[in-house]
Design a protein around this motif. Structure first.
Motif, PDB file in Angstrom:
ATOM      1  N   ALA A 187      10.323  40.497  59.060  1.00  0.00           N
ATOM      2  CA  ALA A 187       9.872  39.424  60.145  1.00  0.00           C
ATOM      3  C   ALA A 187      11.196  38.627  60.564  1.00  0.00           C
ATOM      4  N   SER A 188      12.296  39.108  60.363  1.00  0.00           N
ATOM      5  CA  SER A 188      13.428  38.246  60.954  1.00  0.00           C
ATOM      6  C   SER A 188      14.612  39.441  61.304  1.00  0.00           C
ATOM      7  N   ASP A 189      15.499  38.793  61.822  1.00  0.00           N
ATOM      8  CA  ASP A 189      16.615  39.471  62.145  1.00  0.00           C
ATOM      9  C   ASP A 189      17.973  39.238  61.327  1.00  0.00           C
ATOM     10  N   VAL A 190      17.773  38.050  60.538  1.00  0.00           N
ATOM     11  CA  VAL A 190      18.588  37.695  59.672  1.00  0.00           C
ATOM     12  C   VAL A 190      18.112  37.460  58.275  1.00  0.00           C
ATOM     13  N   TYR A 191      18.792  38.080  57.119  1.00  0.00           N
ATOM     14  CA  TYR A 191      18.612  37.933  55.934  1.00  0.00           C
ATOM     15  C   TYR A 191      19.828  37.276  55.190  1.00  0.00           C
ATOM     16  N   SER A 192      19.589  37.206  53.968  1.00  0.00           N
ATOM     17  CA  SER A 192      20.616  36.582  52.889  1.00  0.00           C
ATOM     18  C   SER A 192      21.583  37.510  52.902  1.00  0.00           C
ATOM     19  N   MET A 193      22.900  37.344  53.502  1.00  0.00           N
ATOM     20  CA  MET A 193      23.979  38.406  53.346  1.00  0.00           C
ATOM     21  C   MET A 193      24.880  37.952  52.605  1.00  0.00           C
ATOM     22  N   THR A 194      25.603  38.870  51.702  1.00  0.00           N
ATOM     23  CA  THR A 194      26.584  38.630  50.775  1.00  0.00           C
ATOM     24  C   THR A 194      27.700  39.706  50.956  1.00  0.00           C
ATOM     25  N   GLY A 195      28.650  39.306  50.036  1.00  0.00           N
ATOM     26  CA  GLY A 195      29.813  40.325  50.199  1.00  0.00           C
ATOM     27  C   GLY A 195      30.015  40.834  48.746  1.00  0.00           C
ATOM     28  N   SER A 196      30.589  42.038  48.658  1.00  0.00           N
ATOM     29  CA  SER A 196      30.792  42.817  47.417  1.00  0.00           C
ATOM     30  C   SER A 196      32.066  43.453  47.688  1.00  0.00           C
TER      31      SER A 196
ATOM     32  N   ILE B  44      25.342  52.278  52.813  1.00  0.00           N
ATOM     33  CA  ILE B  44      26.380  51.910  51.843  1.00  0.00           C
ATOM     34  C   ILE B  44      26.859  53.220  51.219  1.00  0.00           C
ATOM     35  N   LYS B  45      26.300  53.991  50.709  1.00  0.00           N
ATOM     36  CA  LYS B  45      26.496  55.419  50.285  1.00  0.00           C
ATOM     37  C   LYS B  45      27.717  56.030  51.137  1.00  0.00           C
ATOM     38  N   ASP B  46      27.540  56.272  52.517  1.00  0.00           N
ATOM     39  CA  ASP B  46      28.472  56.764  53.362  1.00  0.00           C
ATOM     40  C   ASP B  46      29.610  55.930  53.705  1.00  0.00           C
ATOM     41  N   GLU B  47      29.548  54.635  53.642  1.00  0.00           N
ATOM     42  CA  GLU B  47      30.668  53.878  54.007  1.00  0.00           C
ATOM     43  C   GLU B  47      31.485  53.413  52.714  1.00  0.00           C
ATOM     44  N   GLN B  48      30.971  53.345  51.854  1.00  0.00           N
ATOM     45  CA  GLN B  48      31.674  52.780  50.414  1.00  0.00           C
ATOM     46  C   GLN B  48      32.076  53.861  49.713  1.00  0.00           C
ATOM     47  N   HIS B  49      31.107  54.792  49.510  1.00  0.00           N
ATOM     48  CA  HIS B  49      31.126  55.969  48.706  1.00  0.00           C
ATOM     49  C   HIS B  49      31.182  55.520  47.201  1.00  0.00           C
TER      50      HIS B  49
ATOM     51  N   GLU C 141      36.470  44.814  50.366  1.00  0.00           N
ATOM     52  CA  GLU C 141      35.331  44.095  50.538  1.00  0.00           C
ATOM     53  C   GLU C 141      34.268  44.718  51.587  1.00  0.00           C
ATOM     54  N   PHE C 142      32.878  44.465  51.502  1.00  0.00           N
ATOM     55  CA  PHE C 142      32.031  44.832  52.291  1.00  0.00           C
ATOM     56  C   PHE C 142      30.951  43.905  52.348  1.00  0.00           C
ATOM     57  N   TYR C 143      30.013  43.717  53.535  1.00  0.00           N
ATOM     58  CA  TYR C 143      29.132  42.924  53.410  1.00  0.00           C
ATOM     59  C   TYR C 143      27.599  43.687  53.474  1.00  0.00           C
ATOM     60  N   HIS C 144      26.661  43.142  53.251  1.00  0.00           N
ATOM     61  CA  HIS C 144      25.349  43.727  53.200  1.00  0.00           C
ATOM     62  C   HIS C 144      24.191  42.745  52.928  1.00  0.00           C
ATOM     63  N   TYR C 145      22.995  43.049  53.356  1.00  0.00           N
ATOM     64  CA  TYR C 145      21.958  41.935  52.931  1.00  0.00           C
ATOM     65  C   TYR C 145      21.521  42.287  51.360  1.00  0.00           C
ATOM     66  N   GLU C 146      21.354  41.369  50.800  1.00  0.00           N
ATOM     67  CA  GLU C 146      20.800  41.345  49.296  1.00  0.00           C
ATOM     68  C   GLU C 146      19.447  40.640  49.119  1.00  0.00           C
ATOM     69  N   ILE C 147      18.677  41.812  48.959  1.00  0.00           N
ATOM     70  CA  ILE C 147      17.310  41.408  48.631  1.00  0.00           C
ATOM     71  C   ILE C 147      16.573  41.753  47.281  1.00  0.00           C
ATOM     72  N   ARG C 148      16.124  40.613  46.789  1.00  0.00           N
ATOM     73  CA  ARG C 148      15.736  40.798  45.176  1.00  0.00           C
ATOM     74  C   ARG C 148      14.199  41.247  45.273  1.00  0.00           C
ATOM     75  N   VAL C 149      13.812  42.231  44.477  1.00  0.00           N
ATOM     76  CA  VAL C 149      12.563  42.843  44.551  1.00  0.00           C
ATOM     77  C   VAL C 149      12.155  43.110  42.978  1.00  0.00           C
ATOM     78  N   SER C 150      10.844  43.311  42.983  1.00  0.00           N
ATOM     79  CA  SER C 150      10.326  43.768  41.579  1.00  0.00           C
ATOM     80  C   SER C 150      10.569  45.548  41.577  1.00  0.00           C
ATOM     81  N   PRO C 151      10.516  45.677  39.984  1.00  0.00           N
ATOM     82  CA  PRO C 151      10.955  46.995  39.588  1.00  0.00           C
ATOM     83  C   PRO C 151      10.080  48.219  40.618  1.00  0.00           C
TER      84      PRO C 151
END
Length: 398
Positions: free
Chosen positions: A104-113, A165-170, A119-129
């Protein structure tokens, strides 16, 4: 007007003079250029909109329903009961909870790891198992979440990464890396890339997603419910509303299909499509009106010529073709002039999207054919009477 010969102005035949006809032809040609360019642009905008709306999002989205649940002041047992109650109905395949309204949006909670000092940036979404299974993600490596991943740990936050993430950060599975909190992230598996944003080019578009498991369902206010294929949709929606009203009495629950929110991401482009299409139709109508008027004057100017041609044995089809080829030449020249402008503007517009269509020459040919058919139809109808009339009547005209 003051520069024309006085005799011509007093006689009142300026419209039938060479300059008058040239002026009308130039105006009509300008209208043709605008009409052709707008028709091409509206077609490309429509194609791009359709292409974006039907693109593969990485999961079967047609059967996903999103229910916005009240979460403040609610108990964990209510979320668990809501899930279990829905699973009693045969229409539902599963229910998962998410921290935000995905799609429903183009922007979500973005964080860095950070992994291995990078360092790389990504959307971090909390979900149920059970989020991965309910959404129908394609698992590439590792596993989906387990119920045991929600057990409190002082060491790891369990994650599900996307292919990008797998392809870019390995980052290998079962390998911890530093997240934005005190715990380290621990990827249990990788899924194929999924799309929850529009295709527009901006600072956040198409950033990779990292899904982290959350044990507290009260922090996940959006239920993603998968309806079984072939189920009765109105009955399924009624069950969702009735169950929500029973579990969360007094709280209105908003229920919509995932596709409803996803289509709204392109509301701006849809409005552009309607606007350009409307202007295209208006421009074409104005052009045809101009052709109609020009044809009237052209017929009046050439009635003697028509009569002489008929006397010398010209067929009606020959006379009609003599008129039509003039407009065929005008439309061809105008289309050639308008094509580079339409191509340039559409190429610049399409650069606003990461996923975009290719500019096909067939669109230009179809637009050319549409304008040709409409114009030649009007010219033929208008000139048919003069082409079939008695030549002696045309020769009597002064």
């Amino acid at each position: 007007m003051t520069s024309f010969p006085p005799a011509l102005m007093l006689k009142g035949n300026y419209a039938l003079s060479a300059k008058g006809r040239l002026f009308r032809t130039l105006l009509t040609s300008f209208q043709y250029i605008i009409s052709f360019a707008l028709l091409v642009c509206s077609t490309f905008i429509w194609q791009q909109n359709q292409y974006m709306k039907i693109q593969d999002t990485g999961f079967a989205r047609d059967e996903i329903v999103i229910a916005g649940l009240p979460h403040k002041g609610q108990e964990l047992s209510q979320f668990t009961t809501f899930k279990h109650e829905l699973e009693k109905f045969p229409e539902f395949k599963g229910t998962a909870y998410v921290s935000t309204k995905l799609g429903a949006s183009d922007v979500y909670s973005m964080t860095g790891s950070k992994y291995e000092g990078e360092e790389f940036y990504h959307y971090e979404i909390r979900v149920s198992p059970d989020f991965g299974e309910v959404m129908g993600f394609k698992l590439l490596e590792g596993r989906f979440f387990l119920a045991s991943d929600t057990i409190s740990s002082n060491k790891y936050t369990y994650c599900l990464g996307t292919k990008r993430i797998k392809d870019e950060q390995h980052i290998p599975t079962d390998t911890p890396f530093r997240g934005n909190h005190s715990k380290s992230n621990y990827i249990v598996g990788y899924i194929d890339d999924v799309i929850f944003t529009s295709s527009r080019v901006n600072a956040f578009a198409y950033s990779p997603f990292l899904f982290t498991v959350e044990s507290q369902l009260t922090k996940l206010p959006y239920a993603y419910i998968r309806i079984k294929a072939g189920s009765d949709v109105p009955t399924a929606l009624r069950h969702i509303h009735e169950t929500a009203e029973k579990i969360f009495p007094g709280y209105p629950v908003e229920v919509n299909f995932f596709n409803t929110y996803y289509q709204q991401l392109y509301e701006k482009e849809t409005n552009q499509q309607y606007m350009v299409t409307l202007f295209s139709l208006l421009a074409i109508i104005i052009s045809l009106v101009g052709v109609f008027g020009l044809t009237i004057f052209e017929t009046a100017y050439r009635r003697k010529e028509i009569g002489i041609r008929k006397v010398y044995g010209a067929k009606t089809s020959d006379i009609l073709w003599n008129f039509n080829r003039t407009y065929l030449r005008i439309i061809t020249i105008c289309s050639i002039i308008a094509s580079p402008f339409a191509w340039f503007f559409m190429d610049k517009w399409l650069q606003n999207f990461i996923i975009r269509i290719n500019l096909s020459p067939w669109v230009f040919l179809i637009a050319f054919a549409i304008i040709i058919i409409l114009t030649l139809t009007i010219v033929t109808i208008q000139n048919y009477r003069a082409a079939t009339s008695n030549p002696t009547e045309n020769l009597k005209i002064e």
